[in-house]
Design a protein around this motif. Structure first.
Motif, PDB file in Angstrom:
ATOM      1  N   SER A   7       0.840  -1.205   0.000  1.00  0.00           N
ATOM      2  CA  SER A   7       0.000   0.000   0.000  1.00  0.00           C
ATOM      3  C   SER A   7       0.870   1.249   0.000  1.00  0.00           C
ATOM      4  N   GLY A  28     -13.044   3.135  -2.238  1.00  0.00           N
ATOM      5  CA  GLY A  28     -13.601   2.920  -3.579  1.00  0.00           C
ATOM      6  C   GLY A  28     -12.707   2.087  -4.481  1.00  0.00           C
ATOM      7  N   LEU A  30     -10.628  -0.893  -3.377  1.00  0.00           N
ATOM      8  CA  LEU A  30     -10.236  -1.759  -2.267  1.00  0.00           C
ATOM      9  C   LEU A  30      -8.938  -2.533  -2.502  1.00  0.00           C
ATOM     10  N   GLY A  34      -5.264  -3.292   1.759  1.00  0.00           N
ATOM     11  CA  GLY A  34      -4.200  -2.751   2.613  1.00  0.00           C
ATOM     12  C   GLY A  34      -4.633  -1.510   3.376  1.00  0.00           C
ATOM     13  N   HIS A  35      -5.110  -0.501   2.653  1.00  0.00           N
ATOM     14  CA  HIS A  35      -5.584   0.707   3.338  1.00  0.00           C
ATOM     15  C   HIS A  35      -6.797   0.366   4.192  1.00  0.00           C
ATOM     16  N   ASP A  55     -12.650  -5.604  -9.546  1.00  0.00           N
ATOM     17  CA  ASP A  55     -11.857  -6.767  -9.924  1.00  0.00           C
ATOM     18  C   ASP A  55     -12.161  -7.959  -9.014  1.00  0.00           C
ATOM     19  N   SER A  78     -18.068  -3.588  -7.624  1.00  0.00           N
ATOM     20  CA  SER A  78     -18.690  -2.569  -8.465  1.00  0.00           C
ATOM     21  C   SER A  78     -17.626  -1.577  -8.889  1.00  0.00           C
ATOM     22  N   ASP A 101      -7.424   4.944  -4.190  1.00  0.00           N
ATOM     23  CA  ASP A 101      -5.989   4.713  -4.447  1.00  0.00           C
ATOM     24  C   ASP A 101      -5.977   4.182  -5.885  1.00  0.00           C
ATOM     25  N   LEU A 102      -5.783   5.099  -6.828  1.00  0.00           N
ATOM     26  CA  LEU A 102      -6.130   4.813  -8.231  1.00  0.00           C
ATOM     27  C   LEU A 102      -5.169   3.859  -8.942  1.00  0.00           C
ATOM     28  N   VAL A 104      -3.822   0.470 -11.207  1.00  0.00           N
ATOM     29  CA  VAL A 104      -3.827  -0.984 -11.059  1.00  0.00           C
ATOM     30  C   VAL A 104      -2.995  -1.386  -9.851  1.00  0.00           C
ATOM     31  N   GLN A 108      -2.367  -7.082 -10.151  1.00  0.00           N
ATOM     32  CA  GLN A 108      -2.908  -7.074 -11.525  1.00  0.00           C
ATOM     33  C   GLN A 108      -1.758  -6.987 -12.537  1.00  0.00           C
ATOM     34  N   MET A 128     -10.036  -4.286 -15.962  1.00  0.00           N
ATOM     35  CA  MET A 128     -10.043  -4.338 -14.503  1.00  0.00           C
ATOM     36  C   MET A 128     -11.266  -5.119 -14.040  1.00  0.00           C
ATOM     37  N   VAL A 220     -14.221   8.173 -15.421  1.00  0.00           N
ATOM     38  CA  VAL A 220     -14.842   7.726 -14.169  1.00  0.00           C
ATOM     39  C   VAL A 220     -14.430   8.654 -13.022  1.00  0.00           C
TER      40      VAL A 220
HETATM   41  C1  LIG Z   1      -3.770   0.491  -6.402  1.00  0.00           C
HETATM   42  S1  LIG Z   1      -4.961  -0.737  -6.164  1.00  0.00           S
HETATM   43  C2  LIG Z   1      -5.569  -0.445  -4.535  1.00  0.00           C
HETATM   44  C3  LIG Z   1      -4.711  -1.070  -3.454  1.00  0.00           C
HETATM   45  C4  LIG Z   1      -5.272  -0.926  -2.047  1.00  0.00           C
HETATM   46  N1  LIG Z   1      -5.419   0.444  -1.651  1.00  0.00           N
HETATM   47  C5  LIG Z   1      -4.373  -1.666  -1.056  1.00  0.00           C
HETATM   48  O1  LIG Z   1      -3.747  -1.015  -0.225  1.00  0.00           O
HETATM   49  O2  LIG Z   1      -4.351  -2.902  -1.098  1.00  0.00           O
HETATM   50  C6  LIG Z   1      -6.270  -0.150  -7.148  1.00  0.00           C
HETATM   51  C7  LIG Z   1      -7.492  -1.045  -7.176  1.00  0.00           C
HETATM   52  O3  LIG Z   1      -8.561  -0.248  -7.622  1.00  0.00           O
HETATM   53  C8  LIG Z   1      -9.373  -0.984  -8.488  1.00  0.00           C
HETATM   54  N2  LIG Z   1     -10.033  -0.014  -9.336  1.00  0.00           N
HETATM   55  C9  LIG Z   1      -9.469   0.857 -10.199  1.00  0.00           C
HETATM   56  N3  LIG Z   1     -10.413   1.631 -10.764  1.00  0.00           N
HETATM   57  C10 LIG Z   1     -11.600   1.252 -10.211  1.00  0.00           C
HETATM   58  C11 LIG Z   1     -12.939   1.685 -10.391  1.00  0.00           C
HETATM   59  N4  LIG Z   1     -13.253   2.648 -11.250  1.00  0.00           N
HETATM   60  N5  LIG Z   1     -13.903   1.097  -9.660  1.00  0.00           N
HETATM   61  C12 LIG Z   1     -13.603   0.091  -8.792  1.00  0.00           C
HETATM   62  N6  LIG Z   1     -12.351  -0.374  -8.602  1.00  0.00           N
HETATM   63  C13 LIG Z   1     -11.362   0.198  -9.304  1.00  0.00           C
HETATM   64  C14 LIG Z   1      -8.437  -1.913  -9.204  1.00  0.00           C
HETATM   65  O4  LIG Z   1      -9.121  -3.056  -9.639  1.00  0.00           O
HETATM   66  C15 LIG Z   1      -7.406  -2.230  -8.102  1.00  0.00           C
HETATM   67  O5  LIG Z   1      -7.747  -3.401  -7.422  1.00  0.00           O
END
Ligand SMILES: C[S@@+](CC[C@H](N)C(=O)[O-])C[C@H]1O[C@@H](n2cnc3c(N)ncnc32)[C@H](O)[C@@H]1O
Length: 311
Positions: A7, A28, A30, A34-35, A55, A78, A101-102, A104, A108, A128, A220
């Protein structure tokens, strides 16, 4: 394969959410949770976390990671652009904090068959949300040269965008481009050798561009900022971590517009448009990872955290 993802800006983000033990929070994006697990750790028995990810693999990994907090967590598969709907279905009107936390996750990127990586050969996918029908292969093989040029220029900021688009269209005339490896080879032919051997991977920017286009990442984000701010209780906070300048600009401008939405011409002595501020930006400058974090996690190098607080 283990869900591995470190994270980014973990404590900086969760500290800025200002967790109240009995509050309701939304993650949003997840990912591996981690967070979210740090948020849950700070919640009491009556607190709640809603975790959203599109995902399937992330949903599974987060479910396991957050199982010690099952009584206070709801996980929903969602897109975060549907956050109002997701909350409505859970009978929640307002929340105390939202985080994104935008991009990939490392999981992934590192799972070759998801088709995000230019480092391994796999089917061109990059979805995704695996439920969507359209994949990167469709973009690469059906977009016009002009459309490819536009996305590689605008979302990849690649100065060879025009040439890359031209080479893709030429290559697919004899045979569809089916894999990440085939696409990498085409991109290499479009970039001068002197550039190819200097700097980063020649396909990095084009891959980023296709991923952003396919997953509508910027649209988005842009469509969601006002709506997420609307969902916050007074003093509730929205924390967003971005990973490139295109995302960061959207967040910066979206926050500014919510802090000062007045559209009156500057020469008007008083505001007549009636649009009132919805809160304040708490980060005039974005929060960046410490030198230590950047050293330990290369992915964090481009991260920026911005925070908005609702009035
Ligand atoms: C950088 S990771 C997040 C990691 C998380 N914060 C952690 O600490 O484990 C970004 C996640 O956001 C999801 N994601 C990206 N855009 C999304 C969206 N528009 N709606 C839902 N999920 C999204 C991706 O599938 C990915 O699993």
């Amino acid at each position: 394969m283990e869900f591995e993802h470190t994270s980014v800006l973990l404590l900086e983000t969760v500290d800025n959410l200002n967790i109240r033990p009995d509050g309701i929070y939304v993650d949003g994006t997840l990912g591996g949770g981690g967070h979210a697990s740090e948020v849950c750790r700070r919640l009491g028995e009556r607190g709640r976390l809603i975790g959203i990810d599109q995902d399937e693999d992330a949903i599974r990994a987060a479910g396991e990671r957050l199982s010690p907090y099952a009584n206070r967590v709801t996980i929903v598969r969602s897109n975060y652009e549907n956050m109002d709907q997701v909350l409505k279905e859970l009978d929640i009107q307002k929340v105390d904090g939202i985080m994104l936390d935008l991009g990939v996750s490392s999981y992934q990127l590192d799972t070759a068959q998801r088709g995000f990586s230019y480092k391994e050969d796999a089917p061109l996918d990059m979805r995704m949300d695996q439920r969507n029908a359209v994949t990167a292969r469709d973009i690469v093989n059906t977009y016009s040269e002009m459309e490819l040029y536009r996305i590689i220029r605008d979302y990849g900021e690649d100065k060879f965008a025009k040439n890359i688009a031209k080479h893709i269209v030429q290559a697919r005339q004899s045979k569809e481009i089916e894999t990440t490896g085939e696409l990498v080879e085409v991109i290499k032919t479009a970039i001068p050798a002197r550039v190819r051997f200097a700097g980063g991977h020649p396909a990095k920017k084009t891959f980023q561009a296709i991923r952003i286009e396919l997953n509508r990442e910027l649209t988005v984000l842009d469509n969601s900022i006002d709506r997420m701010i609307e969902l916050l209780n007074p003093k509730g906070r929205l924390c967003i971590i971005t990973f490139h300048s295109l995302e960061d600009r959207i967040v910066k401008n979206g926050f500014r517009k919510n802090e000062n939405p007045c559209t009156c011409p500057p020469e008007f002595p008083v505001c007549v448009c009636g649009k009132v501020s919805r809160g304040k930006i708490l980060t005039r400058k974005p929060i960046l990872p410490s030198g230590q974090e950047m050293e330990a996690n290369k992915r964090s190098k481009s991260a920026k955290l911005r925070v908005f607080e609702r009035v």
